[in-house]
Write a protein that holds these residues in place. Structure first.
Motif, PDB file in Angstrom:
ATOM      1  N   ARG A  71      -0.774   4.628  10.363  1.00 20.86           N
ATOM      2  CA  ARG A  71      -2.034   4.404   9.669  1.00 20.86           C
ATOM      3  C   ARG A  71      -2.912   3.466  10.478  1.00 20.86           C
ATOM      4  O   ARG A  71      -2.430   2.589  11.198  1.00 20.86           O
ATOM      5  CB  ARG A  71      -1.798   3.805   8.286  1.00 20.86           C
ATOM      6  CG  ARG A  71      -1.166   2.427   8.307  1.00 20.86           C
ATOM      7  CD  ARG A  71      -1.049   1.824   6.920  1.00 20.86           C
ATOM      8  NE  ARG A  71      -0.186   2.587   6.046  1.00 20.86           N
ATOM      9  CZ  ARG A  71       0.179   2.174   4.829  1.00 20.86           C
ATOM     10  NH1 ARG A  71      -0.261   1.014   4.373  1.00 20.86           N
ATOM     11  NH2 ARG A  71       0.973   2.905   4.082  1.00 20.86           N
ATOM     12  N   ASN A  72      -4.208   3.653  10.359  1.00 18.38           N
ATOM     13  CA  ASN A  72      -5.172   2.733  10.939  1.00 18.38           C
ATOM     14  C   ASN A  72      -5.337   1.525  10.023  1.00 18.38           C
ATOM     15  O   ASN A  72      -4.990   1.563   8.841  1.00 18.38           O
ATOM     16  CB  ASN A  72      -6.524   3.425  11.129  1.00 18.38           C
ATOM     17  CG  ASN A  72      -6.435   4.598  12.090  1.00 18.38           C
ATOM     18  OD1 ASN A  72      -5.787   4.512  13.129  1.00 18.38           O
ATOM     19  ND2 ASN A  72      -7.080   5.705  11.739  1.00 18.38           N
ATOM     20  N   THR A  73      -5.919   0.462  10.562  1.00 17.38           N
ATOM     21  CA  THR A  73      -6.122  -0.757   9.774  1.00 17.38           C
ATOM     22  C   THR A  73      -7.100  -0.521   8.637  1.00 17.38           C
ATOM     23  O   THR A  73      -6.917  -1.014   7.523  1.00 17.38           O
ATOM     24  CB  THR A  73      -6.644  -1.880  10.678  1.00 17.38           C
ATOM     25  OG1 THR A  73      -5.716  -2.090  11.749  1.00 17.38           O
ATOM     26  CG2 THR A  73      -6.812  -3.169   9.901  1.00 17.38           C
ATOM     27  N   ALA A  74      -8.143   0.254   8.912  1.00 19.06           N
ATOM     28  CA  ALA A  74      -9.195   0.496   7.921  1.00 19.06           C
ATOM     29  C   ALA A  74      -9.388   1.991   7.724  1.00 19.06           C
ATOM     30  O   ALA A  74      -9.107   2.795   8.621  1.00 19.06           O
ATOM     31  CB  ALA A  74     -10.508  -0.143   8.369  1.00 19.06           C
ATOM     32  N   SER A  75      -9.861   2.344   6.541  1.00 14.01           N
ATOM     33  CA  SER A  75     -10.189   3.737   6.259  1.00 14.01           C
ATOM     34  C   SER A  75     -11.678   3.961   6.483  1.00 14.01           C
ATOM     35  O   SER A  75     -12.469   3.012   6.548  1.00 14.01           O
ATOM     36  CB  SER A  75      -9.822   4.090   4.818  1.00 14.01           C
ATOM     37  OG  SER A  75     -10.588   3.308   3.907  1.00 14.01           O
TER      38      SER A  75
ATOM     39  N   MET B 286       0.834  -1.193   0.000  1.00 10.19           N
ATOM     40  CA  MET B 286       0.000   0.000   0.000  1.00 10.19           C
ATOM     41  C   MET B 286       0.879   1.257   0.000  1.00 10.19           C
ATOM     42  O   MET B 286       1.898   1.311   0.666  1.00 10.19           O
ATOM     43  CB  MET B 286      -0.917   0.009   1.234  1.00 10.19           C
ATOM     44  CG  MET B 286      -1.803   1.245   1.334  1.00 10.19           C
ATOM     45  SD  MET B 286      -2.892   1.207   2.771  1.00 10.19           S
ATOM     46  CE  MET B 286      -4.005  -0.092   2.274  1.00 10.19           C
ATOM     47  N   LYS B 287       0.461   2.254  -0.745  1.00 10.74           N
ATOM     48  CA  LYS B 287       1.209   3.505  -0.787  1.00 10.74           C
ATOM     49  C   LYS B 287       1.143   4.228   0.545  1.00 10.74           C
ATOM     50  O   LYS B 287       0.187   4.071   1.312  1.00 10.74           O
ATOM     51  CB  LYS B 287       0.634   4.416  -1.874  1.00 10.74           C
ATOM     52  CG  LYS B 287       0.836   3.929  -3.285  1.00 10.74           C
ATOM     53  CD  LYS B 287       0.247   4.927  -4.280  1.00 10.74           C
ATOM     54  CE  LYS B 287       0.456   4.473  -5.711  1.00 10.74           C
ATOM     55  NZ  LYS B 287      -0.127   5.442  -6.671  1.00 10.74           N
ATOM     56  N   THR B 288       2.157   5.027   0.812  1.00 11.26           N
ATOM     57  CA  THR B 288       2.120   5.886   1.993  1.00 11.26           C
ATOM     58  C   THR B 288       1.215   7.088   1.729  1.00 11.26           C
ATOM     59  O   THR B 288       0.840   7.376   0.580  1.00 11.26           O
ATOM     60  CB  THR B 288       3.521   6.398   2.336  1.00 11.26           C
ATOM     61  OG1 THR B 288       3.980   7.256   1.274  1.00 11.26           O
ATOM     62  CG2 THR B 288       4.503   5.250   2.535  1.00 11.26           C
ATOM     63  N   MET B 289       0.881   7.801   2.793  1.00 14.76           N
ATOM     64  CA  MET B 289       0.079   9.016   2.624  1.00 14.76           C
ATOM     65  C   MET B 289       0.793  10.018   1.725  1.00 14.76           C
ATOM     66  O   MET B 289       0.156  10.673   0.886  1.00 14.76           O
ATOM     67  CB  MET B 289      -0.207   9.643   3.987  1.00 14.76           C
ATOM     68  CG  MET B 289      -1.134   8.848   4.869  1.00 14.76           C
ATOM     69  SD  MET B 289      -1.601   9.803   6.348  1.00 14.76           S
ATOM     70  CE  MET B 289      -2.379   8.540   7.335  1.00 14.76           C
ATOM     71  N   ARG B 290       2.107  10.162   1.894  1.00 16.30           N
ATOM     72  CA  ARG B 290       2.853  11.116   1.064  1.00 16.30           C
ATOM     73  C   ARG B 290       2.790  10.716  -0.410  1.00 16.30           C
ATOM     74  O   ARG B 290       2.631  11.581  -1.275  1.00 16.30           O
ATOM     75  CB  ARG B 290       4.304  11.207   1.531  1.00 16.30           C
ATOM     76  CG  ARG B 290       5.132  12.064   0.603  1.00 16.30           C
ATOM     77  CD  ARG B 290       6.445  12.590   1.131  1.00 16.30           C
ATOM     78  NE  ARG B 290       7.295  11.674   1.838  1.00 16.30           N
ATOM     79  CZ  ARG B 290       8.573  11.952   2.144  1.00 16.30           C
ATOM     80  NH1 ARG B 290       9.111  13.111   1.800  1.00 16.30           N
ATOM     81  NH2 ARG B 290       9.307  11.089   2.814  1.00 16.30           N
TER      82      ARG B 290
ATOM     83  N   HIS C  12      -5.524   7.135   7.359  1.00 18.37           N
ATOM     84  CA  HIS C  12      -5.277   6.016   6.444  1.00 18.37           C
ATOM     85  C   HIS C  12      -4.970   6.607   5.070  1.00 18.37           C
ATOM     86  O   HIS C  12      -5.569   7.623   4.676  1.00 18.37           O
ATOM     87  CB  HIS C  12      -6.515   5.118   6.379  1.00 18.37           C
ATOM     88  CG  HIS C  12      -6.305   3.830   5.660  1.00 18.37           C
ATOM     89  ND1 HIS C  12      -6.319   3.726   4.283  1.00 18.37           N
ATOM     90  CD2 HIS C  12      -6.070   2.562   6.119  1.00 18.37           C
ATOM     91  CE1 HIS C  12      -6.113   2.473   3.923  1.00 18.37           C
ATOM     92  NE2 HIS C  12      -5.961   1.742   5.013  1.00 18.37           N
ATOM     93  N   PRO C  13      -4.073   5.981   4.306  1.00 18.14           N
ATOM     94  CA  PRO C  13      -3.759   6.523   2.970  1.00 18.14           C
ATOM     95  C   PRO C  13      -4.973   6.680   2.057  1.00 18.14           C
ATOM     96  O   PRO C  13      -5.008   7.604   1.230  1.00 18.14           O
ATOM     97  CB  PRO C  13      -2.769   5.486   2.409  1.00 18.14           C
ATOM     98  CG  PRO C  13      -2.099   4.917   3.620  1.00 18.14           C
ATOM     99  CD  PRO C  13      -3.173   4.863   4.667  1.00 18.14           C
ATOM    100  N   ASP C  14      -5.979   5.804   2.188  1.00 18.29           N
ATOM    101  CA  ASP C  14      -7.152   5.909   1.328  1.00 18.29           C
ATOM    102  C   ASP C  14      -7.979   7.160   1.617  1.00 18.29           C
ATOM    103  O   ASP C  14      -8.833   7.534   0.795  1.00 18.29           O
ATOM    104  CB  ASP C  14      -8.038   4.674   1.482  1.00 18.29           C
ATOM    105  CG  ASP C  14      -7.427   3.427   0.851  1.00 18.29           C
ATOM    106  OD1 ASP C  14      -6.417   3.569   0.125  1.00 18.29           O
ATOM    107  OD2 ASP C  14      -7.943   2.317   1.100  1.00 18.29           O
ATOM    108  N   GLU C  15      -7.751   7.783   2.754  1.00 15.84           N
ATOM    109  CA  GLU C  15      -8.476   9.014   3.081  1.00 15.84           C
ATOM    110  C   GLU C  15      -7.791  10.256   2.502  1.00 15.84           C
ATOM    111  O   GLU C  15      -8.370  11.341   2.487  1.00 15.84           O
ATOM    112  CB  GLU C  15      -8.598   9.144   4.598  1.00 15.84           C
ATOM    113  CG  GLU C  15      -9.423   8.037   5.227  1.00 15.84           C
ATOM    114  CD  GLU C  15      -9.254   7.912   6.733  1.00 15.84           C
ATOM    115  OE1 GLU C  15      -9.844   6.976   7.316  1.00 15.84           O
ATOM    116  OE2 GLU C  15      -8.524   8.734   7.325  1.00 15.84           O
TER     117      GLU C  15
END
Length: 297
Positions: free
Chosen positions: A158-162, A1-5, A132-135
């Motif tokens: 990151r949290n487990t879920a977005s 999974m990608k990082t937030m950055r 979370h990165p998805d957010e």
């Protein structure tokens, strides 16, 4: 999974392809994350100039994205943020990385637990803290489409879920024994710490404006004891929680990066969590003290 950055940089470049207003200003940090473009400006290690260039672009009608580690983006050029964006009343998107202590190996220079508190001293800023990165993508797209002033605080944690990005608090769990507000990446340790407690857990990505109405509604359906867990300076949002509940008898406990401790050992991010009672063990201890101890008569 990608990082937030990584999600942030990819999203900005996707939007730039269709929106000629968007420009990026950096000061060396993340230079490899952005493809060469006339609208990607690297000013070198000159953080005050970075902010000044961003506000200058805003004065011409562009939508600047100013980005660096939080201490280089917020603390070092604080005066430029205050004057060049705030006093001139222009919009822009400031995107910080590093959180409070994401990269402790770099030392205190790369830590900024006081960033959100600094934005509290300047009116008109919207502050968002994804967990979370998805957010990140929806927050970035909304910020680029707007014309206001925004600070996005990204983290390696990151949290487990977005969760869907909404304006106010999201109720992740309902209970009657009290209310816990978990900001951004604090949600997972909060859920672990309160797994056996009958409490409501509210999740926040947007912390400014503060969802006072959401907190009041949650408190109205539970015992009026509130635990505020933030990944930055302890008590940063306490004044807003107290204001929201000003006519409601309540108890408020704040957890965050401690104000009474200057940690001089590098350690790991998890070591810092434990020292500030921001791990599941520390949060659980604070929650039990607040929610299982009745008010003295």
């Amino acid at each position: 999974m990608k990082t937030m950055r990584e999600v942030f940089a990819d999203t900005v470049q996707e939007v730039m392809a269709d929106d000629p207003r968007v420009a990026v200003v950096i000061a060396e940090i993340s230079r490899d994350a952005f493809r060469p473009s006339p609208r990607v400006v690297n000013v070198g290690i000159r953080e005050q100039l970075m902010v000044g260039v961003g506000s200058g672009l805003a004065l011409t009608g562009m939508r600047p994205v100013v980005h660096s580690y939080a201490p280089f983006l917020v603390e070092r050029p604080y005066e430029q943020i205050k004057l060049d964006f705030g006093h001139q009343d222009v919009g822009g998107v400031l995107v910080g990385i590093g959180g409070s202590y994401d990269d402790p190996a770099w030392g205190r220079t790369h830590q900024s637990p006081g960033d959100v508190a600094l934005f509290d001293s300047m009116p008109g800023w919207r502050v968002q803290v994804p967990g979370h990165p998805d957010e990140v993508e929806p927050l970035v797209r909304a910020a680029l489409a707007a014309d206001d002033r925004r600070y996005l605080r990204l983290s390696l944690r990151r949290n487990t879920a977005s969760f869907p990005v909404v304006e106010g608090f999201t109720a992740v769990r309902r209970g009657s024994g009290g209310v816990v507000v978990a900001v951004g990446p604090m949600l997972d340790p909060v859920l672990a710490a309160t797994a056996d407690l009958d409490v409501t857990v509210l999740y926040a990505t947007t912390v400014r404006p503060f969802d006072g109405a959401g907190l009041r509604a949650a408190v109205a359906a539970a015992r009026p004891d509130v635990l505020l867990v933030e990944p930055y300076l302890e008590g940063t949002s306490a004044h807003l929680a107290s204001e929201a509940l000003s006519d409601v008898p309540h108890r408020l406990r704040s957890l965050g990066v401690r104000r009474d401790a200057e940690l001089r050992a590098y350690g790991t991010a998890e070591d810092h969590d434990a020292a500030h009672d921001l791990d599941a063990l520390g949060i659980a201890a604070a929650a039990r003290r607040l929610f299982t101890h009745p008010v003295a008569a």
